[in-house]
Scaffold this motif. Structure first.
Motif, short mmCIF file in Angstrom:
data_model
loop_
_atom_site.label_atom_id
_atom_site.label_comp_id
_atom_site.label_asym_id
_atom_site.label_seq_id
_atom_site.Cartn_x
_atom_site.Cartn_y
_atom_site.Cartn_z
N LEU A 60 130.76 97.63 78.04
CA LEU A 60 132.13 97.96 77.67
C LEU A 60 132.40 97.69 76.19
O LEU A 60 131.88 96.72 75.62
CB LEU A 60 133.12 97.18 78.52
N GLN A 61 133.23 98.53 75.61
CA GLN A 61 133.73 98.32 74.26
C GLN A 61 135.22 98.61 74.26
O GLN A 61 135.72 99.37 75.09
CB GLN A 61 133.03 99.25 73.26
N GLY A 62 135.93 98.01 73.30
CA GLY A 62 137.36 98.23 73.22
C GLY A 62 138.11 96.99 73.69
O GLY A 62 137.52 95.94 73.96
N GLU A 63 139.40 97.15 73.79
CA GLU A 63 140.26 96.00 74.11
C GLU A 63 141.08 96.27 75.36
O GLU A 63 141.63 97.35 75.56
CB GLU A 63 141.20 95.73 72.93
N MET A 64 141.13 95.25 76.23
CA MET A 64 141.99 95.27 77.40
C MET A 64 143.02 94.17 77.28
O MET A 64 142.69 93.03 76.95
CB MET A 64 141.18 95.06 78.69
N LYS A 65 144.27 94.52 77.54
CA LYS A 65 145.34 93.52 77.59
C LYS A 65 146.02 93.58 78.94
O LYS A 65 146.33 94.67 79.45
CB LYS A 65 146.37 93.78 76.48
N ILE A 66 146.24 92.41 79.53
CA ILE A 66 147.00 92.29 80.77
C ILE A 66 148.22 91.45 80.48
O ILE A 66 148.10 90.31 80.01
CB ILE A 66 146.14 91.66 81.89
N ASN A 67 149.38 92.03 80.72
CA ASN A 67 150.65 91.36 80.40
C ASN A 67 150.68 90.89 78.94
O ASN A 67 151.17 89.80 78.62
CB ASN A 67 150.90 90.18 81.34
N GLY A 68 150.15 91.73 78.07
CA GLY A 68 150.20 91.46 76.64
C GLY A 68 149.13 90.54 76.10
O GLY A 68 149.04 90.32 74.89
N LYS A 69 148.28 90.00 76.97
CA LYS A 69 147.23 89.07 76.54
C LYS A 69 145.85 89.71 76.71
O LYS A 69 145.60 90.38 77.71
CB LYS A 69 147.30 87.77 77.34
N ARG A 70 144.99 89.48 75.73
CA ARG A 70 143.64 90.03 75.81
C ARG A 70 142.92 89.48 77.04
O ARG A 70 143.06 88.30 77.38
CB ARG A 70 142.84 89.70 74.55
N ALA A 71 142.17 90.35 77.68
CA ALA A 71 141.49 89.94 78.92
C ALA A 71 140.09 90.52 78.96
O ALA A 71 139.84 91.62 78.47
CB ALA A 71 142.29 90.40 80.14
N LYS A 72 139.18 89.75 79.55
CA LYS A 72 137.82 90.23 79.81
C LYS A 72 137.53 89.96 81.27
O LYS A 72 137.39 88.81 81.68
CB LYS A 72 136.81 89.53 78.90
N LEU A 73 137.45 91.02 82.05
CA LEU A 73 137.19 90.90 83.48
C LEU A 73 135.73 91.25 83.72
O LEU A 73 135.33 92.41 83.63
CB LEU A 73 138.11 91.83 84.26
N LYS A 74 134.92 90.25 84.03
CA LYS A 74 133.47 90.45 84.14
C LYS A 74 133.01 90.74 85.56
O LYS A 74 131.86 91.09 85.78
CB LYS A 74 132.74 89.21 83.60
N HIS A 75 133.91 90.56 86.50
CA HIS A 75 133.54 90.73 87.92
C HIS A 75 134.79 91.14 88.69
O HIS A 75 135.92 90.79 88.29
CB HIS A 75 132.98 89.41 88.47
N PRO A 76 134.66 91.89 89.79
CA PRO A 76 135.84 92.24 90.58
C PRO A 76 136.69 91.02 90.98
O PRO A 76 137.91 91.14 91.09
CB PRO A 76 135.24 92.94 91.81
N SER A 77 136.05 89.88 91.20
CA SER A 77 136.81 88.69 91.54
C SER A 77 137.75 88.30 90.40
O SER A 77 138.85 87.78 90.63
CB SER A 77 135.88 87.52 91.89
N ASP A 78 137.32 88.55 89.15
CA ASP A 78 138.20 88.28 88.00
C ASP A 78 139.40 89.22 88.02
O ASP A 78 140.53 88.82 87.72
CB ASP A 78 137.43 88.49 86.69
N ALA A 79 139.15 90.48 88.40
CA ALA A 79 140.24 91.45 88.47
C ALA A 79 141.24 91.06 89.56
O ALA A 79 142.46 91.16 89.35
CB ALA A 79 139.68 92.85 88.74
N ILE A 80 140.73 90.61 90.70
CA ILE A 80 141.62 90.20 91.79
C ILE A 80 142.49 89.02 91.35
O ILE A 80 143.71 89.00 91.59
CB ILE A 80 140.79 89.83 93.04
N LYS A 81 141.88 88.06 90.66
CA LYS A 81 142.64 86.91 90.16
C LYS A 81 143.70 87.34 89.14
O LYS A 81 144.76 86.72 89.03
CB LYS A 81 141.70 85.90 89.53
N ALA A 82 143.39 88.43 88.41
CA ALA A 82 144.34 88.93 87.41
C ALA A 82 145.41 89.83 88.03
O ALA A 82 146.27 90.34 87.32
CB ALA A 82 143.58 89.69 86.33
N GLY A 83 145.34 90.03 89.34
CA GLY A 83 146.36 90.81 90.03
C GLY A 83 146.07 92.29 90.14
O GLY A 83 146.98 93.11 90.28
#
Length: 506
Positions: A319-342
């Motif tokens: 992956l390249q580029g930037e992801m922000k969740i609720n205005g904060k930079r985020a790096k989701l490395k696994h689906p479990s990270d995505a679930i924790k992030a809502g």
């Protein structure tokens, strides 16, 4: 009036505690395209399994009359030898064998007990021409697209001198071009005298191609509509399918301005090392609280790849580029990270990736959030039943018991279980990938209603769909993708099928 080639008289079929077919009568004229329609669970596939010998004579009540003779099919080969062939939605091909080997599998051309491969290839080539498929017969099935595999299945049926061809949701997994080609082929087969029965949930296809259409509801024959007199139209079909009129299949929700941005991608790219290329290229994308964002595009445009890159990079792209969740930079490395992030993701392949088909409904609903029904590492069975019961009621899952296996549910109810599983996680952003593929109009309406309720509660939804009507009917904004890139963003007021397709084909 054409002569009758098939008549099924007073067919009844029981499973444990369930009457799947109740005195069904079904008549098909020779050389016509007859569509069999109804909600999921109406009995369409069961009726065709009775006809094809999957459910043998003696396991049902009533008579099958084919070409004027009462038939007693004890196995599938009995119906095949009579001239009946059925093609299921899940294609029965051998992926590591060639096209010609698949066409004649189980029906080999032999001389002196030895397969004559030269004749096999010659005859396979003729059949491929007949179904308008331009591929080398030496090609492996796994190297073909889904649309081309479907044509190989039809060629395989034609190799057995088929008189009646049954197709169960033949276009469910096809793009618009492949679907149109298939429907044109059915028209050509009709001219050659081959009778077709087609099960389909796509009403536009039914209206376009059906000479007659029979509607089943709750295991009973409701009516047979005549295409020549204009009876096969959307409002009449829907009214007979669901027992009521659905004036607007896309239920409206009160206008409400979306809230703050909850997800933002900037110059987002995904490189797939297995394919050796970028599947997402420099995407700028955002989702706000309380809105449905539609993603349109042709198959292979990168829609699912974008969703998977958001959902914890489930395919391990670079992956390249930037992801922000609720205005904060985020790096989701696994689906479990995505679930924790809502973030939750309902896959397009509910049978392959979305559900445990050999487990019951309650086990499937709790599967993504076992901590939610556990205490000190021990599952609370009563809590699991309570949670599953809640989603059964709120999502209108039609089942006799929470102990019923997911694999035995209709497609629409399977999809509701898959959605319930991810709602139990408590997401703020729900990604729905082809949420209504292969399900009937009544179940679609229920899923659309659930989507609107979730939006009213403050959730956000990303909806990937190949049905442009669905995209236009349910979205607040639409992104259009082609070849891994976002080609445009449209407010729903300016979106139309024409400008979406114009962007999707760039």
């Amino acid at each position: 009036m054409s002569e009758t080639i098939l008549e099924m008289r007073n067919i009844s079929k029981h499973f444990t505690g369930v009457k799947a077919l109740d005195q069904v009568n079904f008549k098909v004229r020779k050389g016509e395209i007859h569509c069999l329609i109804g909600e999921n669970g109406a009995g369409k596939s069961t009726l065709m399994k009775v006809l094809s010998g999957v459910y043998p004579y003696g396991t049902y009540e009533g008579d099958i009359v084919f070409e004027g003779k009462v038939q007693q099919f004890n196995k599938i080969t009995d119906s095949v030898h009579t001239g009946i062939a059925i093609i299921y939605q899940e294609l029965a091909l051998f992926p590591d064998l060639t096209v010609y080997e698949n066409i004649f599998a189980g029906n080999e051309m032999k001389r002196g007990g030895v397969v004559d491969w030269n004749e096999t290839i010659t005859e396979a080539t003729k059949l491929l021409e007949k179904v308008n498929l331009k591929v080398n017969p030496d090609t492996l099935i796994k190297d073909l697209s889904v649309g081309k595999r479907q044509l190989v299945e039809i060629a395989k049926a034609l190799s057995k001198d088929v008189k009646l061809l049954i197709l169960d949701e033949p276009t469910a997994a096809l793009n618009e071009d492949d679907s149109e080609n298939l429907l044109q082929l059915l028209g050509e087969l009709k001219k050659q005298g081959i009778t077709c029965i087609m099960i389909s949930h796509k009403l536009k296809e039914v209206i376009a191609i059906a000479d007659q259409a029979t509607v089943l509801r709750d295991g009973q024959t409701i009516t047979t509509l005549d295409g020549e007199t204009g009876e096969v139209n959307e409002s009449t079909i829907i009214r007979n399918m669901v027992g009521r009129a659905i004036d607007d299949i896309y239920p409206k929700r009160p206008d409400k301005a979306p809230g703050e941005t909850i997800l933002e991608l900037t110059n987002w790219s995904a490189y797939d090392p297995r394919l050796g290329r970028k599947v997402i290229k420099g995407a700028d994308f955002h989702v706000r609280k309380g809105e449905i964002v539609g993603i349109a595009g042709l198959m292979g445009s990168g829609r699912t790849e974008l969703a998977l890159s958001i959902f914890g990079n489930a395919k391990n792209y670079k992956l390249q580029g930037e992801m922000k969740i609720n205005g904060k930079r985020a790096k989701l490395k696994h689906p479990s990270d995505a679930i924790k992030a809502g973030i939750a993701y309902v896959t397009e392949d509910r049978k392959g990736d979305g559900l445990f088909l050999l487990q019951d409904i309650k086990s499937n609903i709790s599967a993504a959030n076992l901590k939610g029904i556990s205490s000190n590492g021990v599952l609370n069975n009563n809590e699991e039943i309570k949670i599953a019961g809640h989603y059964k009621q709120s999502l209108h899952i039609k089942t006799s018991s929470l102990e019923q296996l997911a694999g035995n549910l209709s497609g629409g109810n399977q999809q509701k279980v898959s959605i319930g599983k991810w709602l139990f996680v408590g997401p703020k952003l729900l990604i729905l990938d082809e949420p209504t593929r292969g399900i009937d109009v009544g179940a679609k309406f229920e899923i659309y209603t659930v989507m609107n309720e979730l939006i009213r509660e403050g959730m956000s939804i990303i909806m990937i769909s190949s049905e442009l009507g669905e995209v236009l009917g349910m979205s607040d904004r639409v992104y259009v993708m082609a070849q891994g890139s976002i080609k445009g963003e449209l407010a729903i007021e300016e979106a139309s099928q024409e400008n979406i397709m114009q962007l999707a084909t760039q």
